[in-house]
Design an enzyme around this catalytic site. Structure first.
Site, PDB file in Angstrom:
ATOM      1  N   ASP A 533       9.608   7.154  13.845  1.00 43.45           N
ATOM      2  CA  ASP A 533      10.557   7.282  14.953  1.00 43.45           C
ATOM      3  C   ASP A 533      10.909   5.781  15.394  1.00 43.45           C
ATOM      4  O   ASP A 533      10.122   4.854  15.083  1.00 43.45           O
ATOM      5  CB  ASP A 533      10.159   8.225  16.294  1.00 43.45           C
ATOM      6  CG  ASP A 533       8.848   8.002  16.634  1.00 43.45           C
ATOM      7  OD1 ASP A 533       9.027   6.695  17.234  1.00 43.45           O
ATOM      8  OD2 ASP A 533       7.855   8.375  16.605  1.00 43.45           O
ATOM      9  N   GLU A 613      -0.471  -1.969 -18.633  1.00 45.80           N
ATOM     10  CA  GLU A 613       0.101  -1.371 -17.424  1.00 45.80           C
ATOM     11  C   GLU A 613      -0.186  -2.601 -16.130  1.00 45.80           C
ATOM     12  O   GLU A 613       0.715  -3.097 -15.448  1.00 45.80           O
ATOM     13  CB  GLU A 613      -0.651  -0.264 -16.770  1.00 45.80           C
ATOM     14  CG  GLU A 613      -0.287   1.052 -17.557  1.00 45.80           C
ATOM     15  CD  GLU A 613      -0.973   2.256 -17.293  1.00 45.80           C
ATOM     16  OE1 GLU A 613      -0.546   3.230 -16.784  1.00 45.80           O
ATOM     17  OE2 GLU A 613      -2.667   1.809 -17.262  1.00 45.80           O
TER      18      GLU A 613
END
Ligand code: GLA
Length: 739
Positions: A533, A613
């Site tokens: 928030d 990877e």
């Protein structure tokens, strides 16, 4: 001057670049709301209508005029007690226990600069913003009750902030049983309400519904803003979409229990409101005392949801977030949680740092499990001393080894919590929120410390400092992993004040930590995005968005978050596959594409990856460095909805229009399907763009009209990232980059 008073009509008008907001003190002394919408000159009191309405009461000030009822008039700060039977912003009781007040206009003041709030986070202004503050005083002389309404305007950002201070200026005690910060009254309109609902690991999923008669209530009774409902509301014309239609937002700058309600009344008028939660709230005000309602940021766009979100991104990113990291490139990090959980040694951590260095990653974050006997999540919170046996050395030594590899060091902490199985709890059982005689409700086997008490906050500050002073700690993950259920403090006379004072304690603590460690990067977290928030963003410029690191679920979570929060605030990592939460397998490129719509980092054990990877990751980290300025500061566009579309995209465009990053992920495929197209927005009309990777040219207008074929993305969960550079002819295109 963004705030104007017109004596003739007794109106106060707030003007931003594209919006107007108007209120009027009427002949009875009530403060009515007239208008919030497209910028408009003049007086909007023609919108008010009066009729003898059966069932709607008339206040004494109406002097027998049965056409005057607050039950039907739009208001700035509706309160309980003068005949408005819709949901009020304020409900007070006097010393006799009687409910009700009667607040009338007393005075107003306009001053330069945006207000700040004592003890609470709030948007701020900077030089050149031409910000102003309007304060309007309402009074009820019988009770000695005074309410100061605050309106802070940031004109260029098209944002108006609101708060209210309730004061007891009388002789008797008062109890505030309900306090909301702001409301928006609409005298008519067919509107949709969009709110952002979810659960742990699936936060902020947009839910859009027509505003029907009655009330829709969202909020949190959990002591934190919560995974379940974000403190953000959007109201929109029913036909509004990303590009067209009027829409309004209310966004709370607060991280505790809250309440937001949208009510459609008997006359199809709509009231939206937002503020403090009502449950376990009853705030005593002795004479001379006051309470400040948390801030609500309001914004309006007449050009659809994209524009509204862009306005919110700008205010949150540049006028709520602050400090050293606000505008800085954030470190790419490697977090130990999904790699080891709590099962690691110091050598594992140093090994991870070595891998980080090799991959070009900036920061290694040691997550949960490094302290006391914390080898599972049932114990030890509160005992923040380093488990040197587990680490094989002290923390200072570990940090030196990590730093020696050229990697910064960060650490996890959950300061507001205590485990029953901890030395802290044994020493100070009364420091936990628990009701005497009732066995406390546990969450993740832990209790919440009572931050409404100064001595607890002081002790926490000491604990945090003694941890941070052990070495060169450049990042702190500030976690919070349960909700508040038992509301009882040994430190206050009235338990109805505890939840609010807890938040004041937390904000005070964070303020002290950032004052003492101004360059420390703090990432907020609450079981992922349970306290995501604007209040927390005032202290922590980024927040771990969700514990769910699956790229596909994250598309929905980040899509919902994007309505009110900028990508610079969104903590996002690439994790291993199959995903630990939902078992889904997605390409590494897609995981990176989605994590690059946030602060970017990794949360896996590189030792388990193949050479191929690792090479890919090395490239991704380098790519992100070229793109991070766009993600952090670019204007954001949603290109599709993951709950609806087969391909979902999003885009960032630099403020000067010179660069754009268009991203997309394929969420649904069919055999032998036609080509899919992606339509970017916000490019500079008339310009030509070149794609950095392919060197292919695109005319901006056609691109924004017909779009571009999705290059190379044909299989489920494939992704694309198209980096577009504006070119004024053919110069510098061969270089492939303008940066
Ligand atoms: C929470 C956080 C995770 C991790 C764990 C550690 O769930 O959201 O990222 O830090 O706690 O216990």
């Amino acid at each position: 001057m963004p705030i104007l008073y017109d004596e003739k009509s007794n109106t106060l008008t707030i003007v931003t670049d594209h919006t107007s907001y108007q209120m009027q003190v009427d002949a009875k002394g009530y403060l009515l709301h007239l208008y919030y919408g497209t910028r408009s000159a003049g007086c909007m009191d023609y919108l008010l209508t009066y009729a003898d309405r059966g069932g709607s009461a008339n206040p004494p000030a109406a002097l027998g005029d049965r056409t005057y009822s607050l039950d039907a008039l739009p208001q700035e700060f509706p309160f309980q007690g003068a005949g408005d039977c819709r949901s009020p912003l304020l409900r007070v009781r006097d010393a006799s226990g009687a409910f009700g007040c009667d607040l009338r206009f007393s005075s107003f003041r306009i001053r330069d600069g945006k207000y700040s709030l004592p003890g609470l986070p709030a948007a701020y202004d900077e030089e050149g913003d031409d910000a102003q503050t309007l304060s309007v005083i309402l009074q009820d002389p019988r009770l000695g009750l005074e309410v100061e309404l605050l309106y802070g305007v940031l004109p260029r950002l098209d944002v108006i902030c609101r708060s209210a201070i309730v004061r007891n200026e009388g002789k008797g005690a008062l109890l505030v049983d309900k306090l909301e910060s702001a409301c928006l009254d609409f005298v008519h309109g067919e509107l949709d309400l969009i709110c952002f609902c979810g659960r742990h690991a699936m936060e902020r999923i947009p839910s859009r519904q027509r505003v029907e008669p009655g009330s829709r209530l969202i909020g949190s009774r959990r002591g934190i803003s919560s995974h379940q409902y974000n403190p953000l509301l959007v109201l929109a014309d029913r036909m509004a979409d990303e590009r067209v239609g009027r829409c309004w937002s209310l966004q709370l700058v607060y991280s505790g229990a809250f309440r937001a309600e949208v009510e459609r009344d008997q006359y199809d008028q709509i009231r939206a409101q937002m503020g403090l939660g009502e449950e376990a709230f009853s705030y005593p005000l002795d004479p001379g005392e006051s309470i400040v309602a948390p801030e609500v940021i309001m914004s309006f766009s007449a050009e659809g949801l994209a524009r509204l979100s862009q306005q919110l991104h700008e205010v949150i990113r540049t006028r709520v977030c602050r400090g050293y990291w606000r505008d800085r490139e954030r470190p790419v990090l490697l977090n130990s949680w999904e790699a080891f959980y709590m099962d690691f040694t110091g050598e594992d951590i140093v090994g991870m740092a070595r891998q980080a260095a090799d991959l070009g990653i900036d920061l290694l974050v040691l997550d949960d499990g490094w302290f006391s006997d914390r080898n599972d999540d049932t114990k030890a919170l509160g005992d923040w001393w380093v488990n040197e046996e587990k680490l094989g050395c002290d923390l200072g030594e570990l940090i030196r080894r990590v730093n020696g590899l050229g990697v910064s060091f960060g650490i996890w902490m959950e300061p507001e919590m205590v485990s029953e199985k901890s030395e802290l709890f044994r020493a100070h059982p009364d420091w936990a929120l628990a009701i005497p005689g009732k066995h406390p409700v546990l969450g993740r086997d832990q209790l919440v410390l009572d931050l409404s008490r100064t001595e607890v906050v002081d002790a926490l500050f000491e604990q945090i400092c003694s941890l941070l002073d052990q070495g060169n700690i450049e990042y702190l993950k500030w976690d919070y992993n349960r909700s508040i259920i038992d509301v009882y403090s040994h430190g206050v006379r009235d338990q109805g004040a505890v939840l609010y004072r807890y938040m004041l304690g937390l904000y005070g603590l964070l303020e002290r930590v950032i004052a003492r460690y101004p360059t420390l990067l703090i990432e907020g977290c609450a079981g992922g995005g349970g306290r995501f928030d604007a209040g927390m963003l005032y202290y922590t410029p980024q927040i771990w968005c969700s514990d769910n690191t699956d790229a596909v679920d994250r598309l929905t979570i980040q899509y919902g978050s994007s309505f009110g929060y900028p990508s610079s605030a969104v903590g996002a990592h690439v994790s291993a596959c199959p995903n630990h939460m939902n078992g889904r397998v997605t390409p590494l490129a897609t995981r990176a594409c989605v994590a690059m719509a946030g602060t970017f980092g990794y949360e896996l054990d590189p030792k388990r990856l193949s050479k191929k990877e690792l090479d890919t990751i090395r490239g991704q980290v380098q790519d992100f460095r070229k793109l991070s300025h766009l993600v952090r500061e670019g204007r954001y566009w949603r290109l599709g909805d993951p709950q609806r579309d087969a391909v979902v995209g999003w885009e960032y465009v630099s403020a000067d229009g010179d660069e754009a990053l268009v991203c997309a992920v394929v969420l649904r495929v069919e055999a032998n399907e036609g080509m899919r197209y992606l339509v970017p927005c916000g490019l500079t009309p008339g310009a030509t763009y070149v794609e950095r990777a392919s060197g292919r040219y695109y005319p901006a207008d056609a691109l924004m009209d017909m779009g571009m074929p999705l290059p190379g993305a044909r299989s489920l969960y494939d992704s694309v990232q198209v980096h577009l550079l504006r070119c004024d002819g053919v110069a510098d295109i061969k270089e492939g980059t303008r940066r």
